[in-house]
Design an enzyme around this catalytic site. Structure first.
Site, PDB file in Angstrom:
ATOM      1  N   SER A  30       0.823  -1.212   0.000  1.00  0.00           N
ATOM      2  CA  SER A  30       0.000   0.000   0.000  1.00  0.00           C
ATOM      3  C   SER A  30       0.860   1.266   0.000  1.00  0.00           C
ATOM      4  O   SER A  30       0.520   2.252  -0.663  1.00  0.00           O
ATOM      5  CB  SER A  30      -0.946  -0.008   1.198  1.00  0.00           C
ATOM      6  OG  SER A  30      -0.223  -0.148   2.403  1.00  0.00           O
ATOM      7  N   ASP A  81      10.645   1.066  -1.439  1.00  0.00           N
ATOM      8  CA  ASP A  81       9.682   0.033  -1.028  1.00  0.00           C
ATOM      9  C   ASP A  81       9.272   0.244   0.433  1.00  0.00           C
ATOM     10  O   ASP A  81       9.979   0.917   1.202  1.00  0.00           O
ATOM     11  CB  ASP A  81      10.328  -1.351  -1.194  1.00  0.00           C
ATOM     12  CG  ASP A  81       9.309  -2.488  -1.248  1.00  0.00           C
ATOM     13  OD1 ASP A  81       8.106  -2.233  -1.055  1.00  0.00           O
ATOM     14  OD2 ASP A  81       9.729  -3.637  -1.469  1.00  0.00           O
ATOM     15  N   ASP A  84       7.367  -4.248   6.614  1.00  0.00           N
ATOM     16  CA  ASP A  84       6.434  -4.644   7.676  1.00  0.00           C
ATOM     17  C   ASP A  84       6.994  -4.264   9.040  1.00  0.00           C
ATOM     18  O   ASP A  84       6.236  -3.928   9.952  1.00  0.00           O
ATOM     19  CB  ASP A  84       6.154  -6.140   7.579  1.00  0.00           C
ATOM     20  CG  ASP A  84       5.488  -6.478   6.249  1.00  0.00           C
ATOM     21  OD1 ASP A  84       4.421  -5.895   5.974  1.00  0.00           O
ATOM     22  OD2 ASP A  84       6.046  -7.257   5.479  1.00  0.00           O
ATOM     23  N   GLU A 103      11.183  -8.578  -4.587  1.00  0.00           N
ATOM     24  CA  GLU A 103      11.649  -7.362  -3.899  1.00  0.00           C
ATOM     25  C   GLU A 103      13.142  -7.479  -3.580  1.00  0.00           C
ATOM     26  O   GLU A 103      13.917  -6.542  -3.801  1.00  0.00           O
ATOM     27  CB  GLU A 103      10.851  -7.155  -2.603  1.00  0.00           C
ATOM     28  CG  GLU A 103       9.402  -6.747  -2.860  1.00  0.00           C
ATOM     29  CD  GLU A 103       8.539  -6.697  -1.604  1.00  0.00           C
ATOM     30  OE1 GLU A 103       7.495  -6.053  -1.661  1.00  0.00           O
ATOM     31  OE2 GLU A 103       8.904  -7.284  -0.577  1.00  0.00           O
ATOM     32  N   LYS A 121       5.961   1.109  12.049  1.00  0.00           N
ATOM     33  CA  LYS A 121       6.800  -0.005  11.567  1.00  0.00           C
ATOM     34  C   LYS A 121       8.176  -0.044  12.237  1.00  0.00           C
ATOM     35  O   LYS A 121       8.899  -1.028  12.095  1.00  0.00           O
ATOM     36  CB  LYS A 121       6.978   0.090  10.046  1.00  0.00           C
ATOM     37  CG  LYS A 121       5.682   0.181   9.239  1.00  0.00           C
ATOM     38  CD  LYS A 121       4.975  -1.135   9.168  1.00  0.00           C
ATOM     39  CE  LYS A 121       3.711  -1.123   8.341  1.00  0.00           C
ATOM     40  NZ  LYS A 121       3.885  -1.029   6.922  1.00  0.00           N
TER      41      LYS A 121
HETATM   42  C1  5RP Z   1       5.209  -6.749   0.280  1.00  0.00           C
HETATM   43  C2  5RP Z   1       6.013  -6.008   1.287  1.00  0.00           C
HETATM   44  C3  5RP Z   1       5.516  -4.666   1.706  1.00  0.00           C
HETATM   45  O1  5RP Z   1       6.527  -3.735   1.492  1.00  0.00           O
HETATM   46  C4  5RP Z   1       5.149  -4.702   3.154  1.00  0.00           C
HETATM   47  O2  5RP Z   1       4.204  -5.737   3.344  1.00  0.00           O
HETATM   48  C5  5RP Z   1       4.567  -3.368   3.609  1.00  0.00           C
HETATM   49  O3  5RP Z   1       3.327  -3.181   3.011  1.00  0.00           O
HETATM   50  P1  5RP Z   1       2.441  -1.891   3.281  1.00  0.00           P
HETATM   51  O4  5RP Z   1       3.137  -0.734   2.621  1.00  0.00           O
HETATM   52  O5  5RP Z   1       1.120  -2.218   2.626  1.00  0.00           O
HETATM   53  O6  5RP Z   1       2.323  -1.712   4.775  1.00  0.00           O
HETATM   54  O7  5RP Z   1       7.017  -6.446   1.769  1.00  0.00           O
HETATM   55  O8  5RP Z   1       5.716  -8.037   0.055  1.00  0.00           O
END
Ligand code: 5RP
Length: 223
Positions: A30, A81, A84, A103, A121
């Protein structure tokens, strides 16, 4: 501010790291989606992007951004990117969106990893978020036994009652209950388990910069 507004703020801030005239690597999730929407506004300044998932490629194309095959790209200055979890050394847990393998590959070709995330995070110790591990389907039970020996509780990720398949046709084990005090060592240990394709620990090659969305504004951490 809502979590989405915090994500939007870091996505906007990440645009300053885009190098005009150079290809950019783009993550999944997202927060990365908000970044793609911002990137669309300056798309004339870049030749194109390398996507870390089919979903990201589709969103880039929907904005008219050229998507390049990684095999045709020798280097790129920046990969942007989400994460989590991220700790104070720049080590991350990724893969909540099941895109961890591509990724990690795209990030490995980039000179700098710019992590964009809302402030929730940032953690002291990685592991509260279950660690995603991409696994060859025939090996998931065997790999799960090995991960249990390391102290985790692996759970096969499901979608609509069936094992979720990644863009690469593999499955995901989400490993609960780990306290990852030494992420570099844990990543190396798990990389040695036969059947594991990719560990969602990005520690040996972590983030170079993290843009964290806080109520007070965007905080920049440099590692
Ligand atoms: C996808 C990932 C995302 O970068 C991670 O899940 C974070 O997602 P979001 O920006 O929706 O919180 O590793 O594989």
């Amino acid at each position: 501010m809502t979590q989405d507004e915090l994500k939007q703020a870091v996505a906007r801030a990440a645009i300053h790291y885009v190098v005009p005239g150079e290809i950019i690597g783009v993550g999944t999730g997202s927060t990365a989606n908000f970044f793609i929407d911002e990137l669309a506004k300056i798309k004339q300044s870049i030749p194109g992007a390398v996507a870390s998932s089919e979903a990201t490629a589709a969103r880039l194309r929907s904005h008219g951004i050229h998507v390049l095959d990684l095999n045709d790209v020798v280097s790129m200055p920046v990969y942007v990117d989400g994460a989590d979890e991220i700790d104070r050394s720049g080590a991350m847990i990724k893969g909540g969106g099941a895109a961890l393998t591509r990724e990690k590959i795209v990030a490995s070709v980039a000179e700098k990893f710019i992590c964009i995330a809302d402030g929730s995070k940032l953690v002291e110790v990685l592991g509260k978020f279950p660690l995603p591990v991409e696994v060859i389907p025939m090996a998931h039970a065997a790999v799960a036994r090995q991960l249990t020996l390391l102290g985790g509780q692996p759970i096969l990720r499901l979608k609509d009652g069936k094992p979720l398949l990644t863009d690469n046709g593999n499955v995901i084990l989400d490993v609960h209950g780990l306290q990852i005090g030494n992420p570099v060592a844990m990543e190396a240990l798990m990389n040695n388990i036969a059947g594991i394709v990719t560990v969602g620990l990005f520690a040996r090659q972590g983030a170079n910069v993290c843009l964290l969305g806080m109520e007070t504004g965007v905080k920049t951490l440099v590692f």
